[in-house]
Motif scaffolding. Structure first.
Motif, PDB file in Angstrom:
ATOM      1  N   GLU A   1     -10.563   7.524  16.441  1.00 23.40           N
ATOM      2  CA  GLU A   1      -9.779   7.102  17.592  1.00 23.40           C
ATOM      3  C   GLU A   1      -8.792   5.990  17.246  1.00 23.40           C
ATOM      4  OE1 GLU A   1     -12.509   5.915  20.602  1.00 23.40           O
ATOM      5  OE2 GLU A   1     -13.347   7.925  20.874  1.00 23.40           O
ATOM      6  N   LEU A   2      -9.103   5.228  16.192  1.00 20.72           N
ATOM      7  CA  LEU A   2      -8.290   4.062  15.850  1.00 20.72           C
ATOM      8  C   LEU A   2      -8.222   3.894  14.337  1.00 20.72           C
ATOM      9  CD1 LEU A   2      -6.788   1.438  16.723  1.00 20.72           C
ATOM     10  CD2 LEU A   2      -9.027   0.299  16.691  1.00 20.72           C
ATOM     11  N   ILE A   3      -6.998   3.641  13.850  1.00 17.41           N
ATOM     12  CA  ILE A   3      -6.782   3.302  12.446  1.00 17.41           C
ATOM     13  C   ILE A   3      -6.087   1.953  12.405  1.00 17.41           C
ATOM     14  CG2 ILE A   3      -5.720   3.986  10.267  1.00 17.41           C
ATOM     15  CD1 ILE A   3      -5.819   6.852  11.148  1.00 17.41           C
ATOM     16  N   HIS A   4      -6.762   0.956  11.890  1.00 20.85           N
ATOM     17  CA  HIS A   4      -6.179  -0.382  11.803  1.00 20.85           C
ATOM     18  C   HIS A   4      -4.975  -0.369  10.868  1.00 20.85           C
ATOM     19  CE1 HIS A   4      -5.921  -4.713  10.879  1.00 20.85           C
ATOM     20  NE2 HIS A   4      -6.475  -4.889  12.069  1.00 20.85           N
ATOM     21  N   SER A   5      -4.035  -1.280  11.126  1.00 20.39           N
ATOM     22  CA  SER A   5      -2.815  -1.320  10.322  1.00 20.39           C
ATOM     23  C   SER A   5      -3.085  -1.655   8.861  1.00 20.39           C
ATOM     24  CB  SER A   5      -1.833  -2.340  10.921  1.00 20.39           C
ATOM     25  OG  SER A   5      -2.415  -3.631  10.959  1.00 20.39           O
ATOM     26  N   ARG A   6      -4.257  -2.251   8.566  1.00 20.23           N
ATOM     27  CA  ARG A   6      -4.615  -2.600   7.189  1.00 20.23           C
ATOM     28  C   ARG A   6      -5.758  -1.743   6.660  1.00 20.23           C
ATOM     29  NH1 ARG A   6      -2.697  -7.476   5.490  1.00 20.23           N
ATOM     30  NH2 ARG A   6      -4.507  -7.830   4.161  1.00 20.23           N
ATOM     31  N   ALA A   7      -6.019  -0.636   7.315  1.00 18.08           N
ATOM     32  CA  ALA A   7      -7.158   0.198   6.921  1.00 18.08           C
ATOM     33  C   ALA A   7      -6.928   0.919   5.601  1.00 18.08           C
ATOM     34  CB  ALA A   7      -7.464   1.217   8.017  1.00 18.08           C
ATOM     35  N   LEU A   8      -5.688   1.250   5.290  1.00 15.28           N
ATOM     36  CA  LEU A   8      -5.396   2.085   4.124  1.00 15.28           C
ATOM     37  C   LEU A   8      -4.860   1.290   2.939  1.00 15.28           C
ATOM     38  CD1 LEU A   8      -3.764   5.061   6.072  1.00 15.28           C
ATOM     39  CD2 LEU A   8      -6.131   4.835   5.321  1.00 15.28           C
ATOM     40  N   LEU A   9      -5.046  -0.004   2.948  1.00 13.78           N
ATOM     41  CA  LEU A   9      -4.626  -0.826   1.816  1.00 13.78           C
ATOM     42  C   LEU A   9      -5.399  -0.423   0.563  1.00 13.78           C
ATOM     43  CD1 LEU A   9      -4.359  -4.391   3.388  1.00 13.78           C
ATOM     44  CD2 LEU A   9      -2.490  -2.906   2.676  1.00 13.78           C
ATOM     45  N   GLY A  10      -4.722  -0.419  -0.575  1.00 12.64           N
ATOM     46  CA  GLY A  10      -5.362  -0.046  -1.833  1.00 12.64           C
ATOM     47  C   GLY A  10      -5.281   1.421  -2.161  1.00 12.64           C
ATOM     48  N   LEU A  11      -4.572   2.191  -1.310  1.00 10.58           N
ATOM     49  CA  LEU A  11      -4.448   3.640  -1.535  1.00 10.58           C
ATOM     50  C   LEU A  11      -2.999   4.015  -1.813  1.00 10.58           C
ATOM     51  CD1 LEU A  11      -6.771   4.958   1.348  1.00 10.58           C
ATOM     52  CD2 LEU A  11      -7.410   4.223  -0.963  1.00 10.58           C
ATOM     53  N   GLY A  12      -2.313   3.183  -2.556  1.00 13.57           N
ATOM     54  CA  GLY A  12      -0.886   3.371  -2.776  1.00 13.57           C
ATOM     55  C   GLY A  12      -0.511   4.625  -3.527  1.00 13.57           C
ATOM     56  N   ALA A  13      -1.463   5.234  -4.266  1.00 12.16           N
ATOM     57  CA  ALA A  13      -1.161   6.446  -5.037  1.00 12.16           C
ATOM     58  C   ALA A  13      -1.461   7.723  -4.248  1.00 12.16           C
ATOM     59  CB  ALA A  13      -1.960   6.447  -6.338  1.00 12.16           C
ATOM     60  N   LEU A  14      -1.948   7.571  -3.021  1.00  7.97           N
ATOM     61  CA  LEU A  14      -2.334   8.745  -2.230  1.00  7.97           C
ATOM     62  C   LEU A  14      -1.138   9.661  -1.983  1.00  7.97           C
ATOM     63  CD1 LEU A  14      -4.950   9.768  -0.831  1.00  7.97           C
ATOM     64  CD2 LEU A  14      -4.047   8.810   1.293  1.00  7.97           C
ATOM     65  N   GLN A  15      -1.361  10.972  -2.206  1.00 10.24           N
ATOM     66  CA  GLN A  15      -0.297  11.951  -2.029  1.00 10.24           C
ATOM     67  C   GLN A  15      -0.552  12.910  -0.867  1.00 10.24           C
ATOM     68  OE1 GLN A  15       0.241  13.935  -5.790  1.00 10.24           O
ATOM     69  NE2 GLN A  15       0.937  12.085  -6.831  1.00 10.24           N
ATOM     70  N   GLU A  16      -1.809  13.102  -0.500  1.00 10.57           N
ATOM     71  CA  GLU A  16      -2.137  14.026   0.592  1.00 10.57           C
ATOM     72  C   GLU A  16      -3.208  13.405   1.482  1.00 10.57           C
ATOM     73  OE1 GLU A  16      -3.675  18.647   1.321  1.00 10.57           O
ATOM     74  OE2 GLU A  16      -3.076  17.968  -0.678  1.00 10.57           O
ATOM     75  N   LEU A  17      -2.933  13.382   2.790  1.00 10.59           N
ATOM     76  CA  LEU A  17      -3.850  12.802   3.770  1.00 10.59           C
ATOM     77  C   LEU A  17      -4.033  13.773   4.922  1.00 10.59           C
ATOM     78  CD1 LEU A  17      -5.512  10.451   4.933  1.00 10.59           C
ATOM     79  CD2 LEU A  17      -3.388   9.501   5.845  1.00 10.59           C
ATOM     80  N   ASP A  18      -5.281  14.148   5.172  1.00  9.94           N
ATOM     81  CA  ASP A  18      -5.596  15.089   6.251  1.00  9.94           C
ATOM     82  C   ASP A  18      -6.402  14.369   7.323  1.00  9.94           C
ATOM     83  OD1 ASP A  18      -6.187  17.203   7.910  1.00  9.94           O
ATOM     84  OD2 ASP A  18      -6.840  18.548   6.311  1.00  9.94           O
TER      85      ASP A  18
END
Length: 257
Positions: A85-102
Protein backbone atom coordinates in the motif's frame (compact mmCIF):
# COMPACT_ATOMS: atom_id res chain seq x y z
CA UNK A 1 56.48 -14.21 13.61
CA UNK A 2 55.27 -17.81 13.57
CA UNK A 3 51.68 -16.99 14.69
CA UNK A 4 51.55 -14.26 12.04
CA UNK A 5 52.62 -16.69 9.30
CA UNK A 6 50.10 -19.27 10.49
CA UNK A 7 47.30 -16.68 10.42
CA UNK A 8 48.23 -15.58 6.90
CA UNK A 9 48.29 -19.22 5.76
CA UNK A 10 44.85 -19.85 7.25
CA UNK A 11 43.44 -16.78 5.49
CA UNK A 12 44.76 -18.06 2.18
CA UNK A 13 43.42 -21.57 2.67
CA UNK A 14 39.98 -20.56 4.00
CA UNK A 15 37.82 -18.59 1.56
CA UNK A 16 35.89 -15.64 3.02
CA UNK A 17 32.50 -16.53 4.42
CA UNK A 18 29.46 -15.51 2.40
CA UNK A 19 26.20 -14.44 4.03
CA UNK A 20 23.90 -17.35 4.73
CA UNK A 21 20.73 -17.74 2.72
CA UNK A 22 17.67 -16.36 4.57
CA UNK A 23 15.93 -19.19 6.40
CA UNK A 24 12.65 -18.67 4.54
CA UNK A 25 14.22 -18.57 1.06
CA UNK A 26 15.84 -20.80 -1.52
CA UNK A 27 19.18 -19.63 -2.85
CA UNK A 28 21.37 -20.38 -5.82
CA UNK A 29 24.37 -18.42 -7.15
CA UNK A 30 23.16 -14.86 -7.71
CA UNK A 31 19.47 -15.70 -7.17
CA UNK A 32 17.29 -15.63 -4.05
CA UNK A 33 13.74 -16.98 -4.19
CA UNK A 34 11.54 -15.97 -1.24
CA UNK A 35 8.19 -16.46 -3.00
CA UNK A 36 5.17 -17.84 -1.14
CA UNK A 37 6.82 -17.80 2.28
CA UNK A 38 4.29 -15.70 4.19
CA UNK A 39 6.80 -12.86 4.59
CA UNK A 40 5.66 -9.51 5.96
CA UNK A 41 8.95 -7.71 5.33
CA UNK A 42 12.03 -8.02 3.18
CA UNK A 43 14.68 -10.42 4.57
CA UNK A 44 17.79 -8.49 5.54
CA UNK A 45 20.42 -11.26 5.40
CA UNK A 46 20.87 -11.15 1.64
CA UNK A 47 24.18 -11.61 -0.12
CA UNK A 48 25.57 -8.52 -1.80
CA UNK A 49 26.11 -10.72 -4.87
CA UNK A 50 22.36 -11.19 -5.33
CA UNK A 51 21.31 -10.28 -8.87
CA UNK A 52 17.72 -11.62 -8.83
CA UNK A 53 15.31 -11.43 -5.90
CA UNK A 54 11.85 -13.00 -5.94
CA UNK A 55 9.50 -11.77 -3.19
CA UNK A 56 6.15 -12.48 -4.82
CA UNK A 57 3.04 -13.96 -3.23
CA UNK A 58 3.78 -12.77 0.30
CA UNK A 59 2.09 -10.36 2.75
CA UNK A 60 4.39 -7.34 2.50
CA UNK A 61 2.23 -4.21 2.87
CA UNK A 62 4.78 -1.42 3.47
CA UNK A 63 8.29 -0.73 2.24
CA UNK A 64 9.74 1.61 4.84
CA UNK A 65 13.02 3.58 4.72
CA UNK A 66 15.91 1.37 3.57
CA UNK A 67 13.81 -1.77 3.35
CA UNK A 68 16.63 -3.48 1.46
CA UNK A 69 20.26 -4.05 2.42
CA UNK A 70 22.80 -2.64 -0.04
CA UNK A 71 22.54 -4.82 -3.15
CA UNK A 72 24.83 -3.21 -5.74
CA UNK A 73 24.44 -6.13 -8.14
CA UNK A 74 20.67 -6.55 -8.04
CA UNK A 75 19.18 -6.46 -11.54
CA UNK A 76 15.67 -7.90 -11.09
CA UNK A 77 13.25 -7.43 -8.18
CA UNK A 78 9.76 -8.96 -8.12
CA UNK A 79 7.17 -8.01 -5.49
CA UNK A 80 4.21 -9.28 -7.46
CA UNK A 81 1.04 -10.35 -5.59
CA UNK A 82 1.79 -8.79 -2.21
CA UNK A 83 -0.31 -6.29 -0.25
CA UNK A 84 1.80 -3.21 -0.90
CA UNK A 85 0.00 0.00 0.00
CA UNK A 86 2.93 2.33 0.66
CA UNK A 87 6.49 2.72 -0.62
CA UNK A 88 8.59 5.19 1.34
CA UNK A 89 10.63 7.66 -0.68
CA UNK A 90 13.83 6.10 0.74
CA UNK A 91 12.73 2.48 0.53
CA UNK A 92 14.71 1.63 -2.60
CA UNK A 93 18.04 3.18 -1.66
CA UNK A 94 21.00 0.94 -2.50
CA UNK A 95 19.36 -0.57 -5.59
CA UNK A 96 20.94 1.72 -8.15
CA UNK A 97 21.77 -1.13 -10.57
CA UNK A 98 18.18 -2.42 -10.70
CA UNK A 99 16.93 -2.87 -14.27
CA UNK A 100 13.54 -4.56 -13.83
CA UNK A 101 10.95 -3.95 -11.09
CA UNK A 102 7.62 -5.76 -10.90
CA UNK A 103 5.07 -4.22 -8.49
CA UNK A 104 1.98 -5.59 -10.17
CA UNK A 105 -1.03 -7.04 -8.33
CA UNK A 106 -0.68 -4.90 -5.21
CA UNK A 107 -2.74 -2.19 -3.46
CA UNK A 108 -0.77 0.92 -4.43
CA UNK A 109 -2.85 4.09 -4.70
CA UNK A 110 -0.20 6.85 -4.64
CA UNK A 111 3.39 7.11 -5.84
CA UNK A 112 5.51 10.19 -5.20
CA UNK A 113 8.22 11.52 -7.56
CA UNK A 114 10.89 10.50 -5.01
CA UNK A 115 9.80 6.84 -5.00
CA UNK A 116 11.91 5.70 -7.94
CA UNK A 117 14.59 8.38 -7.78
CA UNK A 118 17.35 5.93 -6.66
CA UNK A 119 16.64 3.63 -9.63
CA UNK A 120 18.65 5.45 -12.27
CA UNK A 121 19.21 2.25 -14.29
CA UNK A 122 15.64 0.94 -14.29
CA UNK A 123 14.48 -0.12 -17.77
CA UNK A 124 11.25 -2.05 -17.06
CA UNK A 125 8.55 -1.07 -14.56
CA UNK A 126 5.33 -2.99 -14.02
CA UNK A 127 2.60 -1.14 -12.06
CA UNK A 128 -0.30 -3.14 -13.45
CA UNK A 129 -3.25 -4.34 -11.39
CA UNK A 130 -2.92 -1.83 -8.57
CA UNK A 131 -5.33 0.86 -7.33
CA UNK A 132 -3.85 3.86 -9.09
CA UNK A 133 -6.38 6.50 -10.10
CA UNK A 134 -3.74 9.09 -11.01
CA UNK A 135 -0.01 9.13 -11.62
CA UNK A 136 2.20 12.21 -11.72
CA UNK A 137 4.48 12.31 -14.78
CA UNK A 138 7.32 13.35 -12.45
CA UNK A 139 7.24 9.81 -11.03
CA UNK A 140 8.17 8.46 -14.47
CA UNK A 141 10.46 11.38 -15.23
CA UNK A 142 12.78 10.15 -12.46
CA UNK A 143 13.61 7.08 -14.60
CA UNK A 144 15.95 8.24 -17.39
CA UNK A 145 16.57 4.68 -18.68
CA UNK A 146 12.92 3.57 -18.74
CA UNK A 147 12.08 1.54 -21.84
CA UNK A 148 8.99 -0.49 -20.89
CA UNK A 149 6.07 0.61 -18.69
CA UNK A 150 2.99 -1.42 -17.79
CA UNK A 151 -0.03 0.36 -16.24
CA UNK A 152 -2.93 -1.90 -17.17
CA UNK A 153 -5.84 -2.82 -14.89
CA UNK A 154 -5.80 0.29 -12.71
CA UNK A 155 -8.95 2.30 -11.85
CA UNK A 156 -7.94 5.45 -13.75
CA UNK A 157 -9.93 8.62 -13.04
CA UNK A 158 -10.40 10.26 -16.44
CA UNK A 159 -10.94 13.86 -15.36
CA UNK A 160 -8.88 16.97 -16.03
CA UNK A 161 -6.34 15.74 -13.47
CA UNK A 162 -5.25 12.94 -15.82
CA UNK A 163 -4.21 15.42 -18.53
CA UNK A 164 -0.49 15.54 -17.50
CA UNK A 165 -0.28 11.73 -17.52
CA UNK A 166 -2.06 11.55 -20.88
CA UNK A 167 0.46 13.99 -22.35
CA UNK A 168 3.36 11.89 -21.05
CA UNK A 169 1.83 8.71 -22.47
CA UNK A 170 1.20 10.39 -25.81
CA UNK A 171 4.84 11.47 -26.08
CA UNK A 172 6.19 8.09 -24.92
CA UNK A 173 3.98 5.63 -26.76
CA UNK A 174 6.92 3.38 -27.59
CA UNK A 175 7.54 2.83 -23.86
CA UNK A 176 3.96 1.92 -22.94
CA UNK A 177 3.10 -1.77 -23.09
CA UNK A 178 -0.50 -3.02 -23.33
CA UNK A 179 -1.86 0.39 -24.35
CA UNK A 180 -5.31 -1.04 -25.07
CA UNK A 181 -5.67 -2.09 -21.40
CA UNK A 182 -5.33 1.45 -20.03
CA UNK A 183 -9.03 2.02 -19.38
CA UNK A 184 -10.99 4.67 -17.52
CA UNK A 185 -12.96 3.61 -14.46
CA UNK A 186 -14.35 7.02 -13.43
CA UNK A 187 -16.59 8.80 -14.41
CA UNK A 188 -19.20 6.16 -15.11
CA UNK A 189 -19.96 7.40 -18.64
CA UNK A 190 -16.30 6.81 -19.55
CA UNK A 191 -16.02 3.42 -17.84
CA UNK A 192 -13.74 1.11 -19.91
CA UNK A 193 -12.93 3.90 -22.36
CA UNK A 194 -9.27 3.64 -23.55
CA UNK A 195 -7.12 6.50 -22.24
CA UNK A 196 -4.97 6.46 -25.36
CA UNK A 197 -8.09 7.09 -27.49
CA UNK A 198 -8.41 10.64 -26.14
CA UNK A 199 -7.29 13.54 -28.33
CA UNK A 200 -6.37 17.15 -27.71
CA UNK A 201 -9.99 18.20 -28.19
CA UNK A 202 -11.03 15.94 -25.31
CA UNK A 203 -9.11 18.17 -22.89
CA UNK A 204 -9.95 21.52 -24.47
CA UNK A 205 -12.14 22.55 -21.56
CA UNK A 206 -9.41 21.56 -19.08
CA UNK A 207 -6.85 23.64 -20.94
CA UNK A 208 -9.20 26.62 -21.01
CA UNK A 209 -9.78 26.60 -17.27
CA UNK A 210 -6.22 25.79 -16.31
CA UNK A 211 -4.52 28.77 -14.67
CA UNK A 212 -0.85 29.56 -14.49
CA UNK A 213 0.99 29.87 -11.14
CA UNK A 214 1.51 33.59 -11.87
CA UNK A 215 -2.25 34.03 -11.93
CA UNK A 216 -2.65 32.55 -8.46
CA UNK A 217 0.21 34.66 -7.10
CA UNK A 218 -1.28 37.87 -8.49
CA UNK A 219 -4.71 36.82 -7.22
CA UNK A 220 -3.49 36.35 -3.64
CA UNK A 221 -1.58 39.65 -3.74
CA UNK A 222 -4.11 41.87 -5.52
CA UNK A 223 -7.22 40.26 -4.00
CA UNK A 224 -6.70 41.26 -0.35
CA UNK A 225 -5.29 44.67 -1.39
CA UNK A 226 -8.34 45.48 -3.53
CA UNK A 227 -10.65 44.29 -0.74
CA UNK A 228 -9.03 46.61 1.82
CA UNK A 229 -8.96 49.47 -0.69
CA UNK A 230 -12.69 49.03 -1.38
CA UNK A 231 -13.43 49.24 2.37
CA UNK A 232 -11.50 52.50 2.69
CA UNK A 233 -13.17 53.89 -0.43
CA UNK A 234 -16.65 53.03 0.82
CA UNK A 235 -15.86 54.53 4.24
CA UNK A 236 -14.55 57.72 2.63
CA UNK A 237 -17.55 57.97 0.31
CA UNK A 238 -19.95 57.41 3.20
CA UNK A 239 -18.21 60.11 5.23
CA UNK A 240 -18.62 62.58 2.34
CA UNK A 241 -22.32 61.81 2.09
CA UNK A 242 -22.83 62.26 5.84
CA UNK A 243 -20.84 65.51 5.80
CA UNK A 244 -22.84 66.81 2.84
CA UNK A 245 -26.17 66.07 4.55
CA UNK A 246 -24.90 67.77 7.72
CA UNK A 247 -24.04 70.94 5.78
CA UNK A 248 -27.46 70.99 4.13
CA UNK A 249 -29.20 70.58 7.47
CA UNK A 250 -27.22 73.44 9.02
CA UNK A 251 -27.84 75.78 6.08
CA UNK A 252 -31.54 74.95 6.21
CA UNK A 253 -31.64 75.84 9.89
CA UNK A 254 -30.01 79.24 9.27
CA UNK A 255 -32.56 80.11 6.59
CA UNK A 256 -35.53 79.69 8.92
CA UNK A 257 -37.17 83.01 10.02
Amino acid sequence: RVPGLVLALLLLLCPPLTPACPAACRCSPGEVDCSERGLREVPWSLSTNTSTLWLGYNFISVLGPRSFPPLPGLRLLSLVHNRLELIHSRALLGLGALQELDLSHNHLTVLTPETFLPLSSLATLNLGSNRLGELEPEVLGALPQLQALLLQDNPWVCSCSILPLWRWLSHNREKVREKSLLLCRVPEQLNKYPIMAFGDESFRQCQDISLSPEYYISFFIIGPFSFIASIFFCTFLGSLVVFYHSLRRESHCWRRP
